[in-house]
Design an enzyme around this catalytic site. Sequence first.
Site, PDB file in Angstrom:
ATOM      1  N   LYS A   1     -10.185   0.056  -2.683  1.00  0.00           N
ATOM      2  CA  LYS A   1     -10.101  -0.097  -1.227  1.00  0.00           C
ATOM      3  C   LYS A   1     -10.390   1.221  -0.535  1.00  0.00           C
ATOM      4  CE  LYS A   1      -6.957  -1.278   2.580  1.00  0.00           C
ATOM      5  NZ  LYS A   1      -5.612  -1.753   2.978  1.00  0.00           N
TER       6      LYS A   1
ATOM      7  N   ASP B   1       0.862  -1.187   0.000  1.00  0.00           N
ATOM      8  CA  ASP B   1       0.000   0.000   0.000  1.00  0.00           C
ATOM      9  C   ASP B   1       0.902   1.242   0.000  1.00  0.00           C
ATOM     10  OD1 ASP B   1      -1.724  -2.127   0.575  1.00  0.00           O
ATOM     11  OD2 ASP B   1      -3.056  -0.867   1.780  1.00  0.00           O
TER      12      ASP B   1
ATOM     13  N   LYS C   1      -6.838   3.228  -3.560  1.00  0.00           N
ATOM     14  CA  LYS C   1      -7.261   3.267  -2.157  1.00  0.00           C
ATOM     15  C   LYS C   1      -7.435   4.713  -1.737  1.00  0.00           C
ATOM     16  CE  LYS C   1      -5.269   2.023   2.360  1.00  0.00           C
ATOM     17  NZ  LYS C   1      -4.202   1.283   3.058  1.00  0.00           N
TER      18      LYS C   1
END
Lengths: 256, 302
Positions: free
Chosen positions: B238, B139, B202
């Site tokens: 996400k 991430d 995300k």
Amino acid sequence: MGNFQEQNQERNAEVAARSAFGGWSSRAAFNRGQILYRIAEMLEGRKDQFVAELVLQGSTSVAAKTEVELSIDRMVYYSGWCDKFQQVFSAVNPVASSHFNFSVPEPMGVVAIIADENTSLLGLVTAIAPAIAGGNTCVVLASESKPLCAVTFAEVLNTSDLPGGVVNILTGSSAELHPYFSNHMDVNAVVYYRNDKAEIKAIKENASLNVKRVFIYNKISLLSEQSQTPYYISDLQEIKTTWHPIENIGAAKSGY
Amino acid sequence: MAKTIIPDFRKTPTVDQVGIEERVARFTTRSIKKASKMEGLKMVLSMIDLTTLEGKDTEGKVKQMCYKAAHLHDVIPGLPTVAAVCVYPSMVKTAKAALKGTNIKVASVSTAFPSGQSTPEIKILDTKFAVENGADEIDMVISRGEFLSGNYNFVFEEIAAIKEACGKARLKVIFETGELSTLDNVRKISDLAMYAGADFIKTSTGKISPAATMPVTLVMLEAIRDYYYATGRMVGMKPAGGISTSKLAMQYLIMVNETLGAAWLSSEWFRFGASSLANDVLMQIAKETHGVYQSSDYFSKD
């Protein structure tokens, strides 16, 4: 604070009560007393309205006036107890070892109350005041046949510096709602002011699920002084006992 | 992947904010009950990236969270595990060892999370360190300052470079939408990140507020849809931070289903970055199972 009317709102009321508990229970007891006193003042300010509402719901004007005045007095009574019941119900305990041992009352948490059915205002005040005086938050089911004063009382609470979520008033049917009050895992105590034997039995059974405390006050007379005592506060308290190690000074004989 | 033509990001479509908000409001009105609710709740659980990203994290905390990831609530049989745990690079090795024998992935934040204020070299080293320690997913955070200054090439190349450093690990690109001011910016960075190689996009680090919101997520989902039509490549989504109730999580699933379709309704293509959501979902599942409202006192602390 809210006036939720639907059955599934019981959950929302409980969530509101749970989130308000931390703040309310950790307030200074004196401040809780001030707020209860403020509720009494606001009640008094709307006395005529409450009397008129009670008359609309079938009271005689004399009985209505008596009920409102008693409600105001009862709120004042419990506001006085807010910072005093702790001394009465606390104790320093004699123990045989070198410990300072003391017991203090602490509020239970969220209290679910099914208030008196026959009175619109007095039953509500009698039920709510000792619960919140002791630092609990509550979800209260008002009288089903006489709900009018409950709605007005919610307005009184809303203008009394009482933090949101401390008192959550529901209107509706006890037959429908009592299972949600008694089997909710996040409710710590149930207080029941009515006389339905089947409901009492069911509440006691459901409460065993998370060993809630159950108090059935179906024999009290709301108009008598019997229904205002600090014992109604202490019923909704857990006693915490602390053992604090101390030096054994000079082989002193006393317990502390 | 066939050679994709990189579009001019200055010409990325603009977003109708009012339209987005009205569309989102519609998603929150669906009523899902009983068996479908149970399926939905279990699906939410299976999509959670159980997260701990705190300065005070220790190996013990991470091990405990990994145990929770694999044993959400053993009292109720048949529950899924979460999709992944999300930790700092220094905790990847611990998490990987703790999750041995499960299908739970280890995701690691990277590139000087959460600010992204570091040199390109350090960001690549950070990523490689996590991958070498066994991270299945990375991430990364983008350089928001560069993006807001209009240095799109810088951001594009940075994402591409991290993607390369990831090797087989899947790359999630965090935009920190709370710092991007407008939905137009969210749309622009979504397009840019996907063309640069993101496997997932995300919303947030969870470190600033607002974190994930439904409007922001919808804009990103629409960008994924348009990208899929243009290139044929699926990209995951996400939302992270701020999703702590099952009701809200279910509304996100509805939004995914109605924007991208059922193909995205699996942990391969949709995740929730959350730490407290799992317990709320578990409490709802327990309520459906036992018939009574639950108390957090009876569920493990995260």
